[in-house]
Design an enzyme around this catalytic site. Structure first.
Site, mmCIF file in Angstrom:
data_model
loop_
_atom_site.group_PDB
_atom_site.id
_atom_site.type_symbol
_atom_site.label_atom_id
_atom_site.label_comp_id
_atom_site.label_asym_id
_atom_site.label_seq_id
_atom_site.Cartn_x
_atom_site.Cartn_y
_atom_site.Cartn_z
ATOM 1 N N ASP A 161 0.828 -1.211 0.000
ATOM 2 C CA ASP A 161 0.000 0.000 0.000
ATOM 3 C C ASP A 161 0.859 1.257 0.000
ATOM 4 O OD1 ASP A 161 0.682 -0.914 2.714
ATOM 5 O OD2 ASP A 161 -0.484 0.802 3.415
ATOM 6 N N GLU B 287 -0.104 -1.191 5.615
ATOM 7 C CA GLU B 287 0.919 -0.725 6.571
ATOM 8 C C GLU B 287 0.691 0.729 6.962
ATOM 9 O OE1 GLU B 287 4.519 1.075 8.142
ATOM 10 O OE2 GLU B 287 3.552 1.598 6.264
#
Ligand SMILES: [Zn+2]
Length: 401
Positions: A90, A155
């Site tokens: 991400d 994350e």
């Protein structure tokens, strides 16, 4: 020889990162559609490598959106232990587009740097690790321990559907060790093995407002707040005075920071006062114990003054402890950096905040290292191609030596 294989794949690494950046992977919480397209792209790359195992540990989040996590392994002589490299798929959103020189999702190369959102955080390490993994496969070397890759989601928003989900749903070997290449410095000398605990709290003093000339009829919340702040400052620094040189600064910090506005005019004695502390606490201390001390000071001042004092926690993140500096992954990384990069690495601790804490909390050695300029989350984020390739060499050596 594994180094040469990695170096020969430089163009492939650059191309893969350039192909990946347009496959946007912003968290749904930040207005994106998640990491699934990017994960499928990466899984395809992994299948081409042909490791011994590819496992998906996908989560379905609160919104019903699939949050993919990919694990891959090449077996070593010893299958019980795996050396993992963890990267996240991400990215944060691009932010204000007018601050970008180009389109954040149409990467371009300038002066040896690849520009684009997520090029550095965490694209550089993700692609580097992928090609280090591929290099091991191509070399035909059977590593001593198994080697693994984890491409995780989520994350940037706390890892609930990413690494946190993986550790709850995948059984790691007891002896497994982890490299999290998601933070570092410009010359790759910082090897992070610990984070301080974080505690933010507020204290509200309720006294009695009055005229500046009549303190006899008032209870001055400002004065009482000062008294408490000084007590806390003194007492915590004396009691929690340990030093640990891997941290900058090498001790716990207890800083009075924000103070809310009170009265508008000079001739009013304030009846209410609220202030805050930001504490960064060395791993050996328990945050509970700090909280208890602060509460005791509040109770004492409350008794002595007759004011009502409220203590409230704004943020708390307990330290996950320190990864043993003698653990294999730390020692191996230090040796590779010295021998192959010719640099003198130093072990460091930081003020808090990487997903290595999730692993440390479960007792796994986890080290955070990479070589990068501090451009994560900023406009015109870039990855130096040199860092991409050189770090990939270190990852490959970490896998096979
Ligand atoms: Zn990151």
């Amino acid at each position: 020889m594994i180094e040469n294989i990695v170096l020969s794949m430089k163009d492939d690494m650059v191309n893969t990162l350039m192909e990946m950046i347009p496959i946007v992977a912003i968290s749904p919480e930040s207005g994106g559609k998640g990491e699934l397209d990017r994960a499928n792209f990466l899984e395809k790359k992994l299948r081409e490598i042909g490791p011994d195992e590819i496992i998906r540990v996908d989560a379905r989040d609160d919104r019903g959106i699939i949050r993919p996590n990919i694990l891959a392994r090449i077996y070593g002589e010893n299958r019980e232990k795996t050396i993992w490299i963890v990267a996240h798929m991400d990215t944060v959103p691009e932010g204000d587009r007018s601050l970008w020189e180009g389109d954040p999702f149409k990467p371009y190369i300038k002066d040896g740097k690849i520009y684009g959102r997520g090029s550095e955080d965490n694209g550089q390490s993700l692609v580097g690790a992928l090609y280090a993994f591929k290099a091991v496969k191509i070399s035909g070397i059977r590593p001593r321990n198994s080697i693994g890759l984890i491409f995780a989601s989520d994350e940037e928003m706390g890892s609930r559907w990413g690494l946190e989900y993986v550790v709850r749903n995948y059984k790691f070997g007891d002896g497994d060790e982890f490299l999290v290449p998601d933070s570092g410095n410009e010359d790759g000398t910082e090897v992070e093995i610990s984070e301080k605990g974080i505690l933010w709290f507020s204290i509200t003093v309720n006294g009695r407002q009055g005229h500046g000339s009549r303190p006899d009829l008032s209870l001055n919340a400002h004065r009482i707040a000062n008294e408490i702040a000084v007590e806390i400052d003194k007492e915590l620094h004396v009691k929690y005075d340990a030093r640990d040189d891997i941290f900058i600064p090498p001790y716990s910090t207890f800083e009075p920071t924000k103070r809310e506005a009170n009265v508008q005019n000079i001739n009013t004695i304030p009846g209410k006062e609220r202030f805050y502390f930001d504490c960064r606490i060395l791993p050996q201390y328990s945050i509970d114990s700090v909280i208890e001390d602060v509460k005791n000071i509040c109770a004492r001042v409350e008794r002595n003054t007759g004011a009502t004092i409220d203590f409230s926690i704004v943020q708390r993140a307990d330290s996950a402890g320190t990864t043993d500096r003698n653990s294999e992954i730390v020692q191996k990384l230090l040796r590779i950096l010295r021998e192959k990069r010719g640099i003198e690495p130093k072990l460091v601790g930081i003020g808090g905040g990487t997903c290595a804490a999730i692993l440390r909390r479960r007792g796994f050695p986890a080290v955070v290292w990479s070589t990068l300029d501090p451009v994560e989350h900023s406009p015109n984020e870039y990855c130096k191609i040199d860092n991409l390739v050189k770090d990939a060499v270190v990852f490959a050596l970490l896998y096979v030596t």
